[in-house]
Write a protein that holds these residues in place. Structure first.
Motif, PDB file in Angstrom:
ATOM      1  N   LEU A  48       0.646  -1.093   0.143  1.00 44.73           N
ATOM      2  CA  LEU A  48       0.051  -0.079   0.017  1.00 44.73           C
ATOM      3  C   LEU A  48       0.934   1.246  -0.243  1.00 44.73           C
ATOM      4  CD1 LEU A  48      -2.605  -1.030   2.844  1.00 44.73           C
ATOM      5  CD2 LEU A  48      -3.368  -1.028   0.489  1.00 44.73           C
ATOM      6  N   ALA A  49       2.141   1.449   0.708  1.00 44.38           N
ATOM      7  CA  ALA A  49       3.174   2.186   1.035  1.00 44.38           C
ATOM      8  C   ALA A  49       3.757   3.010  -0.168  1.00 44.38           C
ATOM      9  CB  ALA A  49       3.617   2.513   1.741  1.00 44.38           C
ATOM     10  N   SER A  50       4.062   1.797  -0.947  1.00 45.05           N
ATOM     11  CA  SER A  50       5.239   1.804  -2.335  1.00 45.05           C
ATOM     12  C   SER A  50       4.101   2.681  -4.014  1.00 45.05           C
ATOM     13  CB  SER A  50       5.364   0.274  -2.427  1.00 45.05           C
ATOM     14  OG  SER A  50       4.316  -0.516  -2.982  1.00 45.05           O
ATOM     15  N   PHE A  51       2.531   1.541  -3.602  1.00 45.10           N
ATOM     16  CA  PHE A  51       1.637   2.480  -4.945  1.00 45.10           C
ATOM     17  C   PHE A  51       1.575   3.609  -4.371  1.00 45.10           C
ATOM     18  CE2 PHE A  51       0.309  -2.111  -5.599  1.00 45.10           C
ATOM     19  CZ  PHE A  51       1.160  -1.875  -7.026  1.00 45.10           C
ATOM     20  N   GLY A  52       1.077   4.198  -2.965  1.00 44.23           N
ATOM     21  CA  GLY A  52       0.966   5.151  -2.867  1.00 44.23           C
ATOM     22  C   GLY A  52       2.312   6.252  -3.150  1.00 44.23           C
ATOM     23  N   VAL A  53       3.563   6.322  -2.435  1.00 41.53           N
ATOM     24  CA  VAL A  53       4.511   7.287  -2.854  1.00 41.53           C
ATOM     25  C   VAL A  53       4.873   6.919  -4.359  1.00 41.53           C
ATOM     26  CG1 VAL A  53       7.176   7.369  -2.739  1.00 41.53           C
ATOM     27  CG2 VAL A  53       5.809   6.118  -0.632  1.00 41.53           C
TER      28      VAL A  53
ATOM     29  N   THR B 165       9.617   1.634  -4.514  1.00 43.09           N
ATOM     30  CA  THR B 165      10.240   0.929  -3.827  1.00 43.09           C
ATOM     31  C   THR B 165      10.867   0.291  -2.453  1.00 43.09           C
ATOM     32  OG1 THR B 165      10.502  -0.088  -5.862  1.00 43.09           O
ATOM     33  CG2 THR B 165      11.859  -1.481  -4.320  1.00 43.09           C
ATOM     34  N   ALA B 166      11.716   1.426  -2.033  1.00 43.43           N
ATOM     35  CA  ALA B 166      12.893   1.599  -0.994  1.00 43.43           C
ATOM     36  C   ALA B 166      11.235   1.708  -0.236  1.00 43.43           C
ATOM     37  CB  ALA B 166      14.072   2.941  -0.899  1.00 43.43           C
ATOM     38  N   VAL B 167      10.850   2.765  -0.121  1.00 43.65           N
ATOM     39  CA  VAL B 167       9.373   2.347   1.531  1.00 43.65           C
ATOM     40  C   VAL B 167       8.616   1.516   1.336  1.00 43.65           C
ATOM     41  CG1 VAL B 167       7.573   3.585   2.290  1.00 43.65           C
ATOM     42  CG2 VAL B 167       9.466   5.194   0.331  1.00 43.65           C
ATOM     43  N   GLY B 168       8.574   0.519   0.167  1.00 43.49           N
ATOM     44  CA  GLY B 168       7.581  -0.618   0.338  1.00 43.49           C
ATOM     45  C   GLY B 168       8.570  -1.571   1.782  1.00 43.49           C
TER      46      GLY B 168
ATOM     47  N   LEU C 153      14.671   2.973  10.905  1.00 43.50           N
ATOM     48  CA  LEU C 153      15.699   4.139  10.418  1.00 43.50           C
ATOM     49  C   LEU C 153      16.402   3.507   9.310  1.00 43.50           C
ATOM     50  CD1 LEU C 153      15.132   6.730  12.703  1.00 43.50           C
ATOM     51  CD2 LEU C 153      13.802   6.940  10.750  1.00 43.50           C
ATOM     52  N   PHE C 154      17.198   2.219  10.030  1.00 46.63           N
ATOM     53  CA  PHE C 154      18.281   2.140   9.883  1.00 46.63           C
ATOM     54  C   PHE C 154      18.379   1.115   8.052  1.00 46.63           C
ATOM     55  CE2 PHE C 154      22.436   2.530  13.385  1.00 46.63           C
ATOM     56  CZ  PHE C 154      22.709   2.629  12.725  1.00 46.63           C
ATOM     57  N   ILE C 155      17.168   0.987   8.429  1.00 43.97           N
ATOM     58  CA  ILE C 155      16.380  -0.025   7.323  1.00 43.97           C
ATOM     59  C   ILE C 155      16.630   1.059   5.985  1.00 43.97           C
ATOM     60  CG2 ILE C 155      14.856  -2.357   6.264  1.00 43.97           C
ATOM     61  CD1 ILE C 155      14.834  -2.870   8.917  1.00 43.97           C
ATOM     62  N   TYR C 156      15.366   1.915   6.485  1.00 39.65           N
ATOM     63  CA  TYR C 156      14.742   2.297   5.540  1.00 39.65           C
ATOM     64  C   TYR C 156      16.133   3.627   4.341  1.00 39.65           C
ATOM     65  CZ  TYR C 156      12.506   6.553   3.440  1.00 39.65           C
ATOM     66  OH  TYR C 156      12.165   7.795   2.193  1.00 39.65           O
ATOM     67  N   PHE C 157      17.079   3.663   5.457  1.00 44.62           N
ATOM     68  CA  PHE C 157      17.630   5.062   5.791  1.00 44.62           C
ATOM     69  C   PHE C 157      18.921   3.614   4.293  1.00 44.62           C
ATOM     70  CE2 PHE C 157      16.076   8.390   8.199  1.00 44.62           C
ATOM     71  CZ  PHE C 157      16.460   9.508   7.468  1.00 44.62           C
ATOM     72  N   GLY C 158      19.345   3.065   4.620  1.00 47.92           N
ATOM     73  CA  GLY C 158      20.215   1.429   3.889  1.00 47.92           C
ATOM     74  C   GLY C 158      19.209   1.556   2.761  1.00 47.92           C
ATOM     75  N   LEU C 159      18.173   1.373   2.866  1.00 45.55           N
ATOM     76  CA  LEU C 159      17.595   1.340   1.545  1.00 45.55           C
ATOM     77  C   LEU C 159      17.513   2.300   0.256  1.00 45.55           C
ATOM     78  CD1 LEU C 159      14.743  -0.963   2.704  1.00 45.55           C
ATOM     79  CD2 LEU C 159      16.743  -1.510   1.106  1.00 45.55           C
ATOM     80  N   VAL C 160      17.183   3.019   1.121  1.00 45.86           N
ATOM     81  CA  VAL C 160      17.654   4.782  -0.061  1.00 45.86           C
ATOM     82  C   VAL C 160      18.889   4.703  -0.308  1.00 45.86           C
ATOM     83  CG1 VAL C 160      17.297   7.069   0.333  1.00 45.86           C
ATOM     84  CG2 VAL C 160      15.697   5.735   1.030  1.00 45.86           C
ATOM     85  N   SER C 161      20.228   4.929   0.290  1.00 49.84           N
ATOM     86  CA  SER C 161      20.995   5.034   0.021  1.00 49.84           C
ATOM     87  C   SER C 161      21.452   3.770  -1.178  1.00 49.84           C
ATOM     88  CB  SER C 161      21.895   4.298   1.392  1.00 49.84           C
ATOM     89  OG  SER C 161      21.762   5.261   2.036  1.00 49.84           O
ATOM     90  N   LEU C 162      21.322   2.649  -0.922  1.00 51.84           N
ATOM     91  CA  LEU C 162      21.318   2.149  -2.408  1.00 51.84           C
ATOM     92  C   LEU C 162      20.907   1.772  -3.549  1.00 51.84           C
ATOM     93  CD1 LEU C 162      22.660  -0.959  -3.150  1.00 51.84           C
ATOM     94  CD2 LEU C 162      20.332  -1.969  -0.983  1.00 51.84           C
ATOM     95  N   LEU C 163      19.052   2.390  -3.514  1.00 51.28           N
ATOM     96  CA  LEU C 163      18.198   1.999  -4.521  1.00 51.28           C
ATOM     97  C   LEU C 163      18.583   3.136  -5.087  1.00 51.28           C
ATOM     98  CD1 LEU C 163      15.510  -0.303  -2.451  1.00 51.28           C
ATOM     99  CD2 LEU C 163      17.630  -0.671  -5.037  1.00 51.28           C
ATOM    100  N   VAL C 164      17.818   4.597  -4.488  1.00 54.14           N
ATOM    101  CA  VAL C 164      17.525   5.901  -4.544  1.00 54.14           C
ATOM    102  C   VAL C 164      18.735   6.680  -4.999  1.00 54.14           C
ATOM    103  CG1 VAL C 164      16.124   7.998  -3.673  1.00 54.14           C
ATOM    104  CG2 VAL C 164      15.585   5.820  -3.310  1.00 54.14           C
ATOM    105  N   LEU C 165      19.370   7.241  -3.759  1.00 48.09           N
ATOM    106  CA  LEU C 165      20.634   7.751  -4.410  1.00 48.09           C
ATOM    107  C   LEU C 165      21.921   7.447  -5.151  1.00 48.09           C
ATOM    108  CD1 LEU C 165      21.199   9.275  -0.736  1.00 48.09           C
ATOM    109  CD2 LEU C 165      19.642   9.717  -2.122  1.00 48.09           C
TER     110      LEU C 165
END
Length: 327
Positions: free
Chosen positions: A251-256, A267-270, A315-327
C-alpha cells in the motif's frame, strides 16, 4: 510453622489473600442425598462447588452444585470430578486465575503441604484478580512503575506520586532517542540529496511502533498463561509480522509511486515497511520473553524499550535502502 500463619506482606497477591474457608465439604463415601440434606440450611461464603475429601481431609475431587441433583442414590465420590488441580497458600494470584481458566473451574481449591483442604478462591475473586492483573500489565507495558497498593490505587494516588511512577521510563526514552538523532546525522547526505526521503520517516516510525505494541501485548498475556509454548507463538508472530509488513508495504509503495512518481523511492519505502514491520513483530514479542528469562517482570518497560529498538532499526533499514536504491 502452620500453613495458615502468614504475615500480611506474605499473603499479598497470593491464594491466602483471596481464599475463603466457609465452603461446602463432603466425605467421599457420603450418599448424594445425605450431602444435600447436610447443605440445606447452611450458610457458606462460596457455595458453587462441593469439595470432596477423605477421612484425613485430603482433597479428592470437586462436584459442582448443579451435578448434585443427578442421582441421589449415588455416593458423592461417584459423581465427583477427580481430575483436578489445587494451589497452595503462597500461590501467585495470576497463576490461580490462569489455572481456573485452563480447567474451567468455578472455584480453585487451596490445600496445605499435606494436600488437606483449607479453603477455596471463589469466582468473584478470580474475576477481581483478572481485572487487577490486566490493569497492572497495561500500566507496566506503558512504563508506569507498580503502585505498592496495586494498580487500582494508582488512579487515586497524588499527582506527585503518579508523576514519579510515569517519569523514569520516559527519561530513559528521551536519553535513548538520541540514538535516532545519530542515525539521522549519519544519513544526512541522503536527506540532502532528495528531500522527499524525509517525508516518510514519521510514517515508518509509527508503523513500527504500532506493530511492536501489538506484539508486546500479545507476548505479555501469553506469558501469563500456564504452560505456554513460546517458540510456536514466536513463529506465528513472525509470520504475522511478515504478512502485515507486506500488506502495508504494498500500500505504501503504491501511494509513493502515485504521488511522487519515483519507482525506486516507492520500492525503498515498501521494503522498509516490510522489513520494519517484521522486525517490530519479532522484537515486540521476544523482548518480554527475554525479560522473563532474566528474572524480571516481562511487561516491565517493554513498551518504551521496544519503541526505541524499533525506531532505530526501522530508520537504519530505511536509510540503508534509500542509499542503495535511490541515491
Amino acid at each position: 510453622m502452620n500453613d495458615i500463619t502468614l504475615d500480611m506482606e506474605a499473603v499479598r497477591d497470593t491464594a491466602a489473600e483471596h481464599m475463603l474457608t466457609g465452603i461446602p465439604r463432603a466425605h467421599v463415601d457420603t450418599p448424594v442425598d445425605q450431602v444435600i440434606d447436610t447443605l440445606r440450611g447452611s450458610v457458606f461464603e462460596c457455595a458453587d462447588t462441593v469439595f470432596v475429601t477423605d477421612a484425613a481431609g485430603k482433597l479428592l475431587g470437586l462436584v459442582r452444585i448443579n451435578d448434585l441433583f443427578a442421582d441421589g442414590r449415588l455416593k458423592i465420590g461417584d459423581i465427583m470430578k477427580s481430575e483436578h488441580e489445587s494451589v497452595r497458600l503462597d500461590a501467585d494470584q495470576e497463576q490461580i486465575a490462569a489455572l481456573a481458566m485452563r480447567l474451567k473451574m468455578i472455584a480453585v481449591p487451596v490445600v496445605d503441604r499435606n494436600e488437606r483442604l483449607i479453603g477455596a478462591v471463589p469466582p468473584e475473586a478470580l474475576f477481581r484478580i483478572l481485572r487487577e492483573e490486566h490493569m497492572e500489565d497495561l500500566q507496566v507495558i506503558a512504563g508506569i512503575t507498580a503502585h505498592d497498593d496495586g494498580p487500582g490505587a494508582a488512579l487515586d494516588a497524588s499527582i506527585l506520586n503518579r508523576l514519579s511512577r510515569r517519569l523514569p521510563w520516559l527519561i530513559f526514552g528521551l536519553v535513548a532517542s538520541s540514538v535516532i538523532t545519530v542515525v539521522m546525522v549519519q544519513f544526512e547526505h541522503a536527506l540532502s540529496a532528495n528531500v522527499a526521503v524525509a517525508f516518510f520517516v514519521p510514517a515508518l516510525v509509527y508503523i513500527a511502533g504500532a506493530i511492536g505494541s501489538q506484539a508486546v501485548s500479545v507476548s505479555v498475556r501469553s506469558l501469563a498463561a500456564d504452560s505456554v509454548q513460546i517458540l510456536p507463538l514466536l513463529r506465528d508472530e513472525l509470520i504475522i509480522g511478515v504478512g502485515i509488513g507486506a500488506a502495508l508495504g504494498v500500500l505504501a509503495s503504491f501511494g509513493v509511486l502515485a504521488v511522487f512518481g519515483d519507482q525506486l523511492l516507492a520500492t525503498a519505502v515498501g521494503l522498509a515497511v516490510l522489513s520494519g514491520g517484521t522486525m517490530s513483530a519479532v522484537v515486540g514479542f521476544g523482548l518480554p520473553w527475554v525479560f522473563q528469562k532474566l528474572g524480571s517482570d516481562p511487561a516491565m518497560g517493554s513498551g518504551p524499550i521496544c519503541t526505541i529498538i524499533q525506531d532505530v532499526a526501522s530508520l537504519f533499514i530505511y536509510f540503508g535502502l534509500v542509499s542503495l536504491l535511490v541515491l
